[in-house]
Write a protein that holds these residues in place. Structure first.
Motif, mmCIF file in Angstrom:
data_model
loop_
_atom_site.group_PDB
_atom_site.id
_atom_site.type_symbol
_atom_site.label_atom_id
_atom_site.label_comp_id
_atom_site.label_asym_id
_atom_site.label_seq_id
_atom_site.Cartn_x
_atom_site.Cartn_y
_atom_site.Cartn_z
ATOM 1 N N ILE A 1 6.632 -4.461 -0.531
ATOM 2 C CA ILE A 1 7.616 -3.397 -0.737
ATOM 3 C C ILE A 1 6.895 -2.148 -1.227
ATOM 4 O O ILE A 1 6.068 -2.214 -2.143
ATOM 5 N N SER A 2 7.225 -1.021 -0.629
ATOM 6 C CA SER A 2 6.622 0.252 -1.030
ATOM 7 C C SER A 2 7.672 1.249 -1.503
ATOM 8 O O SER A 2 7.827 1.493 -2.690
ATOM 9 N N ALA B 1 0.818 -1.213 0.000
ATOM 10 C CA ALA B 1 0.000 0.000 0.000
ATOM 11 C C ALA B 1 0.852 1.263 0.000
ATOM 12 O O ALA B 1 1.815 1.373 0.753
ATOM 13 N N MET B 2 0.476 2.208 -0.852
ATOM 14 C CA MET B 2 1.222 3.452 -0.921
ATOM 15 C C MET B 2 0.344 4.696 -0.934
ATOM 16 O O MET B 2 0.401 5.498 -0.018
ATOM 17 N N THR C 1 -3.577 -1.102 -2.771
ATOM 18 C CA THR C 1 -3.782 0.340 -2.937
ATOM 19 C C THR C 1 -3.402 1.058 -1.643
ATOM 20 O O THR C 1 -3.260 0.445 -0.590
ATOM 21 N N GLY C 2 -3.252 2.375 -1.734
ATOM 22 C CA GLY C 2 -3.185 3.160 -0.520
ATOM 23 C C GLY C 2 -4.556 3.205 0.122
ATOM 24 O O GLY C 2 -5.536 2.679 -0.425
ATOM 25 N N LEU D 1 -4.024 -9.405 -9.136
ATOM 26 C CA LEU D 1 -4.450 -9.482 -7.742
ATOM 27 C C LEU D 1 -4.313 -8.097 -7.114
ATOM 28 O O LEU D 1 -3.228 -7.511 -7.106
ATOM 29 N N ILE D 2 -5.426 -7.581 -6.586
ATOM 30 C CA ILE D 2 -5.438 -6.244 -6.008
ATOM 31 C C ILE D 2 -6.043 -6.295 -4.607
ATOM 32 O O ILE D 2 -7.100 -6.903 -4.397
ATOM 33 N N LEU D 3 -5.371 -5.651 -3.662
ATOM 34 C CA LEU D 3 -5.874 -5.524 -2.303
ATOM 35 C C LEU D 3 -6.326 -4.093 -2.071
ATOM 36 O O LEU D 3 -5.588 -3.146 -2.361
ATOM 37 N N GLY D 4 -7.543 -3.916 -1.550
ATOM 38 C CA GLY D 4 -7.971 -2.610 -1.104
ATOM 39 C C GLY D 4 -7.371 -2.334 0.270
ATOM 40 O O GLY D 4 -6.820 -3.230 0.907
#
Length: 347
Positions: free
Chosen positions: A276-277, A60-61, A88-89, A115-118
């Motif tokens: 990693i961000s 997340a950023m 996502t941020g 693959l996307i994480l909210g």
């Protein structure tokens, strides 16, 4: 300047000052007789039903402004081209102001099959979680814990008493996997156990060593009087050591990941995957999309070599690599009664 844009600018400024952290106090024992065949090595990992081709992802950023929309657009390209999961941020900005929702949905538009994480704060409700998952067509959800950041942030929250209930209710109603994460201050064994009682099955310990949000938020304060909190919290290494006594909790790691060797060490300390961000963001903004992709692909090659060098075939095998601790991690284990010596005789 938009607060999200300030975060990006300050994160980059402070990132350049990061030179060493507790990963440097973790050493592996070299064993020169290798029997593993290179073709047999499998870098994939799996947790909560999420299958990753490699054991790291873009954590997340940002989001919430035109500038961060472009960053998320570019990060989504990187995730798509390298087949990395991406978080996502915090999407809270889009819940407050729907006009900035496209700074998050751009990720799914650019990477429709990824693959996307909210991501949302623990102050948000299960209803908010559903809105975020639906908005992003998310495959999973991160709930972040960030008390120090909120308290240093000039406009931050000051009351956190509903967080446990919110987490529990979100877990009960969520249709996607849920990960509870820190934002760079780490975790302790006691918190891990409390999260477990709430029904949490996976955590990202997200320790000190990388981006410091107390440092970032203090830089936004007129008097900058809270600089003594810049190093608040446990490092990622220490947080993973704190979790050693609970083999049931699924561990993810982030915070201070500088290279493939840090990823590898975190995996050896029990992480299923590593986020990693700042390192990826800095490469993107300094050198562009192609350079960031090249760095990530190089990490994959390096990880393959490290698996081979330690005679391991799968990511799950890495937990058997013997480790020697020194410095702050060793001292922490001694003070907290964590049996660090057993790590040195694993087989």
């Amino acid at each position: 300047m938009n607060r999200k844009d300030e975060h990006v600018s300050l994160a980059r400024a402070f990132h350049h000052k990061i030179k060493e952290n507790d990963f440097d106090a973790v050493r592996l024992i070299h064993s020169p007789l290798v029997t593993t065949r290179p073709k047999a090595i499998d870098l994939s990992t799996e947790f909560l039903g999420l299958k990753l081709s490699v054991p790291f992802y873009i954590n997340a950023m940002t989001g919430g402004s035109e500038k961060t929309k472009q960053i998320n657009h570019d990060l989504a390209i990187i995730a798509r081209e390298t087949n990395l999961m991406m978080a996502t941020g915090s999407v809270s900005a889009a819940l407050k102001d729907p006009t900035v929702a496209d700074s998050y949905t751009i990720i799914r538009q650019v990477n429709p099959n990824g693959l996307i994480l909210g991501n949302m704060g623990a102050g948000r409700t299960s209803a908010d979680a559903k809105k975020i998952v639906d908005l992003l067509q998310a495959d999973g959800l991160q709930i972040h814990l960030n008390v120090p950041q909120e308290l240093v942030m000039p406009e931050g929250d000051r009351d956190f008493h509903t967080w446990s209930q919110n987490i529990q209710e979100t877990l009960q109603h969520s249709t996607v996997p849920v990960i509870v994460k820190e934002v760079g201050f780490g975790m302790d064994y006691e918190t891990i156990q409390r999260l477990k009682t709430l029904g949490v099955a996976a955590i990202d310990v997200s320790g000190r060593g990388g981006t410091s949000f107390s440092q970032i938020e203090n830089a936004r304060r007129p008097k900058k009087e809270l600089d003594y909190l810049a190093d608040w919290g446990q490092s990622t290494v220490i947080s993973l050591l704190e979790a050693q006594n609970d083999p049931e909790m699924i561990l993810l790691a982030s915070g201070g990941i500088r290279n493939a060797f840090d990823i590898f060490k975190a995996l050896c300390l029990g992480a299923k995957a590593v986020g990693i961000s700042a390192t990826i963001l800095d490469r993107l903004l300094s050198h562009g999309i192609e350079a960031a992709i090249e760095m990530i692909e190089d990490w994959k090659v390096q990880l393959h070599r490290l698996y081979l060098m330690t005679n391991k075939t799968t990511t799950a095998d890495l937990i058997r690599n013997p480790l020697i601790l020194s410095g702050a991690p060793k001292e922490w284990c001694q003070a907290r009664g964590i049996d660090y010596k057993k790590l040195a005789v694993r087989k």
